[in-house]
Enzyme design. Structure first.
Site, PDB file in Angstrom:
ATOM      1  N   ASP A  10       0.863  -1.178   0.000  1.00 26.76           N
ATOM      2  CA  ASP A  10       0.000   0.000   0.000  1.00 26.76           C
ATOM      3  C   ASP A  10       0.897   1.225   0.000  1.00 26.76           C
ATOM      4  OD1 ASP A  10      -2.271   1.627   0.138  1.00 26.76           O
ATOM      5  OD2 ASP A  10      -2.356   1.560   2.320  1.00 26.76           O
ATOM      6  N   SER A  11       0.294   2.391  -0.246  1.00 28.15           N
ATOM      7  CA  SER A  11       1.065   3.632  -0.240  1.00 28.15           C
ATOM      8  C   SER A  11       1.527   4.004   1.162  1.00 28.15           C
ATOM      9  CB  SER A  11       0.229   4.774  -0.826  1.00 28.15           C
ATOM     10  OG  SER A  11      -0.937   4.971  -0.039  1.00 28.15           O
ATOM     11  N   TYR A  42      -0.591   8.329  -2.264  1.00 30.05           N
ATOM     12  CA  TYR A  42      -0.460   8.294  -3.721  1.00 30.05           C
ATOM     13  C   TYR A  42      -1.600   9.051  -4.417  1.00 30.05           C
ATOM     14  CZ  TYR A  42       2.994   4.410  -3.606  1.00 30.05           C
ATOM     15  OH  TYR A  42       4.096   3.619  -3.417  1.00 30.05           O
ATOM     16  N   GLY A  43      -2.694   9.275  -3.714  1.00 36.02           N
ATOM     17  CA  GLY A  43      -3.933   9.712  -4.359  1.00 36.02           C
ATOM     18  C   GLY A  43      -3.868  11.007  -5.126  1.00 36.02           C
ATOM     19  N   CYS A  73      -3.990  -1.107  -2.167  1.00 33.57           N
ATOM     20  CA  CYS A  73      -4.014   0.337  -2.406  1.00 33.57           C
ATOM     21  C   CYS A  73      -5.071   0.625  -3.463  1.00 33.57           C
ATOM     22  CB  CYS A  73      -2.643   0.825  -2.877  1.00 33.57           C
ATOM     23  SG  CYS A  73      -2.581   2.589  -3.273  1.00 33.57           S
ATOM     24  N   THR A  75      -5.749   3.401  -4.955  1.00 35.63           N
ATOM     25  CA  THR A  75      -5.236   4.248  -6.029  1.00 35.63           C
ATOM     26  C   THR A  75      -4.493   3.419  -7.072  1.00 35.63           C
ATOM     27  OG1 THR A  75      -5.060   6.154  -4.547  1.00 35.63           O
ATOM     28  CG2 THR A  75      -3.726   6.182  -6.543  1.00 35.63           C
ATOM     29  N   GLU A 152      -3.455   8.351   9.331  1.00 35.55           N
ATOM     30  CA  GLU A 152      -2.062   8.016   9.614  1.00 35.55           C
ATOM     31  C   GLU A 152      -1.496   8.826  10.787  1.00 35.55           C
ATOM     32  OE1 GLU A 152       0.725   6.672   7.106  1.00 35.55           O
ATOM     33  OE2 GLU A 152      -0.711   5.340   6.137  1.00 35.55           O
ATOM     34  N   CYS A 186     -10.604   2.918  -0.029  1.00 35.24           N
ATOM     35  CA  CYS A 186      -9.207   3.037   0.394  1.00 35.24           C
ATOM     36  C   CYS A 186      -9.059   2.209   1.660  1.00 35.24           C
ATOM     37  CB  CYS A 186      -8.857   4.505   0.653  1.00 35.24           C
ATOM     38  SG  CYS A 186      -7.198   4.767   1.352  1.00 35.24           S
ATOM     39  N   THR A 187      -7.965   1.467   1.768  1.00 35.19           N
ATOM     40  CA  THR A 187      -7.811   0.568   2.910  1.00 35.19           C
ATOM     41  C   THR A 187      -7.500   1.302   4.209  1.00 35.19           C
ATOM     42  OG1 THR A 187      -5.567   0.135   2.072  1.00 35.19           O
ATOM     43  CG2 THR A 187      -7.249  -1.553   1.674  1.00 35.19           C
ATOM     44  N   HIS A 188      -7.321   2.619   4.167  1.00 32.72           N
ATOM     45  CA  HIS A 188      -7.234   3.399   5.401  1.00 32.72           C
ATOM     46  C   HIS A 188      -8.619   3.573   6.035  1.00 32.72           C
ATOM     47  CE1 HIS A 188      -3.302   4.562   3.803  1.00 32.72           C
ATOM     48  NE2 HIS A 188      -3.004   5.101   4.967  1.00 32.72           N
TER      49      HIS A 188
END
Length: 270
Positions: A10-11, A42-43, A73, A75, A152, A186-188
């Site tokens: 992932d980013s 990355y978005g 990710c 994106t 994050e 998004c995996t966040h």
């Protein structure tokens, strides 16, 4: 049976929510995770830059003898997955296709929302994929660029005035549009599930990209005879920036106390 590990990238560290799903759905598998923490998110990058980064991420993971890669990710999945598949001779699963299938299955009124990065929304891949599955389903998409950096930095809990305010601004127009299903593209975003539910209400089904892609990977490995016959696998973690505070942040995504340090690598070498 195939004892080789699965690569996941992932980013940043959001893809650890997909690792959490993999450890539940495929508990016997060995996992190697890479989070590109020096270049997150990355978005907002150009399509060319995202592909460049994704190729480096894949080259690093392929320095191990992998049997498959999960691109955790959104994106990269929306902008670069097909190119990466053409360039690599092992199974690669992204988050878009399985997530769209699940959304089409559960929507009651044919109105599906999507929240994701700018790059994912601009790509139009979710709309195209859902349209191919069911032309009657309408997609309402919204880019949420502040969600990743806030998550994050630990700003994901209900009652935090910053994330609550940002979430209302992004999500209230979607709630008013009448969607009954919302793709967390998004995996966040699974860390924001409680915040999102607080805005959207209990009547909106939330679809986790990480969880659906983990199920898809299991189906892929099973079909190819690549599952590992083991009770408990391990995970190894790599990042491209400081490893300070990794255990704390990773514990948020994995929802467990983590006692493994990450290994820092120079991603520009790949």
């Amino acid at each position: 049976m195939d004892n080789r590990p699965i690569g996941v990238f992932d980013s940043g560290l959001g893809g650890l929510s997909a690792v959490r799903s993999l450890r539940r759905i495929l508990p016997g598998e060995q996992l190697i995770y890479f989070g590109d923490t020096s270049r997150v998110p990355y978005g907002g990058r150009s399509r060319e830059t995202i592909l460049k980064y994704a190729r480096q991420d894949v080259r690093f993971l392929r320095s191990f003898d992998l049997k498959a890669i999960l691109i955790a990710c959104g994106t990269v999945s929306t902008t670069s997955l097909e190119m990466l598949r053409e360039e690599n001779d092992l199974p690669m699963v992204g988050v878009v296709e399985p997530t769209c299938r699940r959304a089409v299955e559960v929507t009651r009124r044919g109105r599906v929302g999507l929240i994701a990065t700018h790059a994912s929304v601009r790509s139009g891949v979710y709309e195209t994929t859902i349209g191919a599955l069911d032309k009657k389903v309408e997609v309402v998409a919204r880019a949420c660029p502040l969600f990743v950096p806030l998550v994050e930095n630990g700003r994901f809990r209900p009652g935090d005035v910053v994330i609550d305010t940002v979430a209302r601004e992004y999500l209230e127009p979607m709630r008013e549009s009448g969607i009954d299903t919302l793709i967390l593209g998004c995996t966040h975003y699974p860390l924001l599930s409680d915040v999102i539910r607080g805005v959207m209400g209990d009547g909106v089904e939330l679809i986790s990209a990480g969880e659906e892609s983990a199920f898809e990977l299991k189906r892929t490995l099973k079909a190819r005879g690549l599952l590992r016959d083991c009770q408990q696998g391990e995970a190894t973690y790599y990042v491209s920036d400081r490893v300070d505070d990794f255990e704390q942040i990773a514990s948020w995504f994995l929802q467990e106390d983590l006692h493994h340090e990450a290994n820092r690598i120079d991603i520009d070498r790949y």
